[in-house]
Design a protein around this motif. Structure first.
Motif, PDB file in Angstrom:
ATOM      1  N   GLY A 189       1.422   2.988  -5.564  1.00 13.83           N
ATOM      2  CA  GLY A 189       2.822   3.370  -5.658  1.00 13.83           C
ATOM      3  C   GLY A 189       3.053   4.795  -6.075  1.00 13.83           C
ATOM      4  N   CYS A 190       1.996   5.604  -6.199  1.00 11.92           N
ATOM      5  CA  CYS A 190       2.169   7.015  -6.551  1.00 11.92           C
ATOM      6  C   CYS A 190       2.713   7.767  -5.338  1.00 11.92           C
ATOM      7  CB  CYS A 190       0.838   7.614  -6.997  1.00 11.92           C
ATOM      8  SG  CYS A 190       0.924   9.374  -7.400  1.00 11.92           S
ATOM      9  N   PRO A 191       3.825   8.475  -5.449  1.00  9.73           N
ATOM     10  CA  PRO A 191       4.417   9.151  -4.290  1.00  9.73           C
ATOM     11  C   PRO A 191       3.548  10.294  -3.795  1.00  9.73           C
ATOM     12  CG  PRO A 191       5.539   9.811  -6.297  1.00  9.73           C
ATOM     13  CD  PRO A 191       4.587   8.710  -6.687  1.00  9.73           C
ATOM     14  N   VAL A 192       3.447  10.405  -2.483  1.00  8.00           N
ATOM     15  CA  VAL A 192       2.637  11.448  -1.860  1.00  8.00           C
ATOM     16  C   VAL A 192       3.491  12.367  -1.002  1.00  8.00           C
ATOM     17  CG1 VAL A 192       0.754  11.889  -0.222  1.00  8.00           C
ATOM     18  CG2 VAL A 192       0.556  10.033  -1.887  1.00  8.00           C
ATOM     19  N   SER A 193       4.442  11.793  -0.269  1.00  4.36           N
ATOM     20  CA  SER A 193       5.240  12.589   0.661  1.00  4.36           C
ATOM     21  C   SER A 193       6.599  11.949   0.833  1.00  4.36           C
ATOM     22  CB  SER A 193       4.521  12.691   2.010  1.00  4.36           C
ATOM     23  OG  SER A 193       5.331  13.341   2.970  1.00  4.36           O
ATOM     24  N   ILE A 194       7.602  12.789   1.124  1.00  7.08           N
ATOM     25  CA  ILE A 194       8.960  12.292   1.363  1.00  7.08           C
ATOM     26  C   ILE A 194       9.562  13.095   2.496  1.00  7.08           C
ATOM     27  CG2 ILE A 194      10.233  13.836  -0.201  1.00  7.08           C
ATOM     28  CD1 ILE A 194      11.750  11.266  -1.146  1.00  7.08           C
ATOM     29  N   SER A 406       6.590  -3.619  -2.791  1.00  7.24           N
ATOM     30  CA  SER A 406       7.599  -3.704  -3.847  1.00  7.24           C
ATOM     31  C   SER A 406       7.574  -2.474  -4.750  1.00  7.24           C
ATOM     32  CB  SER A 406       7.389  -4.963  -4.684  1.00  7.24           C
ATOM     33  OG  SER A 406       6.111  -4.951  -5.304  1.00  7.24           O
ATOM     34  N   VAL A 407       6.422  -1.812  -4.873  1.00  8.70           N
ATOM     35  CA  VAL A 407       6.366  -0.623  -5.729  1.00  8.70           C
ATOM     36  C   VAL A 407       7.140   0.527  -5.091  1.00  8.70           C
ATOM     37  CG1 VAL A 407       4.160  -1.309  -6.734  1.00  8.70           C
ATOM     38  CG2 VAL A 407       4.173   0.193  -4.752  1.00  8.70           C
ATOM     39  N   VAL A 408       7.230   0.556  -3.744  1.00  8.48           N
ATOM     40  CA  VAL A 408       8.045   1.572  -3.081  1.00  8.48           C
ATOM     41  C   VAL A 408       9.524   1.270  -3.318  1.00  8.48           C
ATOM     42  CG1 VAL A 408       8.471   2.797  -0.921  1.00  8.48           C
ATOM     43  CG2 VAL A 408       6.235   1.793  -1.344  1.00  8.48           C
ATOM     44  N   GLU A 409       9.898   0.002  -3.265  1.00  7.18           N
ATOM     45  CA  GLU A 409      11.275  -0.373  -3.566  1.00  7.18           C
ATOM     46  C   GLU A 409      11.623  -0.007  -5.007  1.00  7.18           C
ATOM     47  OE1 GLU A 409      11.430  -4.492  -2.722  1.00  7.18           O
ATOM     48  OE2 GLU A 409      11.157  -4.250  -0.555  1.00  7.18           O
ATOM     49  N   ARG A 410      10.662  -0.176  -5.911  1.00  4.25           N
ATOM     50  CA  ARG A 410      10.885   0.221  -7.294  1.00  4.25           C
ATOM     51  C   ARG A 410      11.067   1.739  -7.396  1.00  4.25           C
ATOM     52  NH1 ARG A 410       6.285  -1.495  -9.434  1.00  4.25           N
ATOM     53  NH2 ARG A 410       7.012  -3.644  -9.248  1.00  4.25           N
TER      54      ARG A 410
END
Length: 549
Positions: A189-194, A406-410
């Motif tokens: 769930g660690c963000p890498v790109s948006i 679910s971690v992305v939804e979080r």
């Protein structure tokens, strides 16, 4: 007479005799309250925690190797977004050296800053987004690893931005334009790109840029993206996914496709009463594995929700029936009645569960029991779809990978509402909107690592291995460890530290102040930190940083 004994001081303590001697020589003394004067006291602990974590993660180094004014302002905006998410103008006021809200501006040496300078720093940051995301990918993605991708939307204030369009409204803001946001994370769930898309972009159409990004920019020859059930359609598989050799994926079937499998007899509903997971194949899905799952608790929840929505819709329909039968101002006309009926059926999206009969002077309805029973048969069922071979990823691991979305939804909840408040968006330039969203992702990157480190004193479960062991099946709802339950019940850790949410912990850290002290006798000034409480010291120990900066 040359000498006269006025009094004998030899019986006094030596320190007191020394003070008398110094005073007779002309030295001046002041009371304790007059020795120091605190000229200013600024909240500092939360600044030190966030800024120290950012520097420990080398996020400032990814922004640029060389120090610059714009880089410093970007660091300030990232930290300020976690401390107090607000507009850029409000952030400028918080950093102003004349009336600061905390010590961030002083620690970074920002001085005077205006909003135009902030906007210039945002434009500078956007030009470095690709390089920063490449750095995150090198840290958190590897060849053959799982990655999570999902999309959301955010409403937009104003109508001048070219990205703002009408589309699928997820925020419930009627009449608002919106933008679409796609977030790529690693398996934890660690963000890498948006990435930001036009507000009318369909979810599947955001998939191609992510495939190109993983392959071309990040240089990953083989990676397994996990996507929501609406992301990979059959058409998208043919056009975009299958032509990319070596691209594996995990997704889920939509309800109509599950119904087709059940009608074909491939999903034995009664068999899954004894087991909650079964793997099947189907000629319509060549080279793919279908993993059928059934969660009894999910079935109960869906049945209860359906019943509540049906009953709420019936209340609206009953009002229309009364309106067509009342003696005064009776509702008449097929068109008028149909318009009100359509509005009532569409409010809770359960119109398929009703049969209606409308005439020019009457309206009747009843429940569509066959349709309700037919849909109820599939309550609690979902089907995971993947092309990853079974010898590489077992059925249980495949289900676990999909549920990790679910971690992305979080992350979206944190970005949009709970912590970082990405909305409302007021920027009018498309690139400025993209820079704002990327800035919020960088703030979430720092917050994600802070939450992981501070988990022992947060309500978060910091014994996930124990929780996983308590889980009877991967299909079953997630369980909390005994340690987490005890921590939540006692509201304290084993060593007596109070348990906090992330927001209240930041507030408590802010009570650790940085004080500007002046010595009236000499005119000198120096900085002095207040003494940290046990909770504050524990937080800095967990983060591995010092509050003195």
């Amino acid at each position: 007479m040359k000498k006269e004994t006025v009094g004998n001081l030899s019986h006094l303590p030596e320190p007191l005799i020394d003070l008398i001697r110094r005073y007779l020589k002309g030295e001046q003394f002041a009371g304790v309250d007059e020795l120091f004067d605190i000229e200013r006291s600024l909240p500092h602990g939360h600044v030190a925690a966030v800024l120290g974590t950012l520097r420990g993660l080398a996020v400032d180094q990814l922004l640029g190797k060389r120090p610059s004014r714009k880089k410093t302002l970007c660091v300030a905006m990232i930290v300020a977004r976690i401390l107090d998410p607000c507009s850029k103008l409000a952030t400028c006021r918080e950093l102003d050296e004349e009336s600061p809200s905390h010590s961030l501006g002083e620690v970074l040496g920002i001085g005077q800053v205006d909003v135009d300078e902030m906007y210039g720093a945002m434009d500078w940051l956007l030009t470095r987004q690709s390089g920063i995301e490449d750095g995150f990918a090198r840290r958190h993605l590897s060849e053959g690893a799982l990655c999570l991708y999902d999309v959301t939307s955010s409403y937009f204030e104003g109508r001048k931005c070219p990205l703002a369009k009408r589309g699928l409204n997820r925020d419930g803001k009627k009449g608002k334009l919106q933008i679409v946001i796609g977030l790529l994370c690693n398996a934890q769930g660690c963000p890498v790109s948006i990435e930001v898309f036009d507000g009318n972009t369909a979810d599947p159409k955001t998939l191609v840029p992510q495939i190109e990004k993983l392959r071309t920019r990040f240089g990953l020859g083989r990676v397994v993206p996990v996507r929501d059930r609406g992301m990979i359609t059959d058409a998208r598989l043919v056009e975009d996914v299958r032509p990319n050799a070596g691209l594996d994926w995990i997704t889920a079937l939509r309800a109509p496709a599950i119904r087709e499998l059940a009608d074909a007899g491939l999903v034995q509903l009664s068999l899954l009463d004894q087991m909650d997971l079964a793997e099947i194949t189907h000629p319509d899905y060549p080279g793919e594995r279908l993993i059928v799952c059934r969660n009894p608790l999910l079935a109960e929840d869906r049945a209860r929700t359906r019943q509540e929505l049906i009953e709420a819709t019936e209340k609206g329909l009953n009002k229309i029936v009364e309106a067509t039968t009342r003696s005064k101002r009776r509702l008449k006309g097929t068109d008028k009645i149909a318009m009100k009926v359509g509005k009532a059926l569409g409010r809770f999206k359960v119109g398929k569960y009703f049969k209606t009969e409308i005439t020019d002077e009457s309206f009747r309805y009843c429940r569509n029991k066959d349709r309700i029973d037919r849909d109820a048969e599939l309550d609690g069922f979902y089907v995971i779809r993947t092309n990853v071979p079974g010898e590489e990823l077992s059925a249980s691991d495949t289900v676990r990978a999909y549920k990790s979305l679910s971690v992305v939804e979080r992350a979206f909840r944190s970005l949009k509402t709970v912590d970082l408040k990405i909305r409302p968006i007021h920027h009018h330039l498309g690139d400025r909107v993209k820079a704002h969203v990327f800035l919020c992702m960088l703030a979430y990157y720092v917050e994600w690592h802070m939450r992981s480190a501070l988990a022992p004193i947060l309500f978060d479960d910091d014994h996930k291995a124990e929780a996983q062991a308590l889980r009877k099946s991967v299909v079953a709802p997630a369980a909390r460890s005994d340690h987490a339950l005890a921590k939540a019940q006692k509201r304290r850790t084993d060593d007596g530290i109070p348990i906090h949410s992330f927001q209240t912990l930041l507030e408590h850290l802010g009570t650790l102040t940085k004080n500007l002290v002046r010595v009236p006798l000499s005119g000198h000034t120096f900085s002095r930190f207040s003494r940290p409480s046990p909770t504050q010291q524990k937080a800095f120990d967990l983060l591995g940083i010092s509050y003195s900066m």
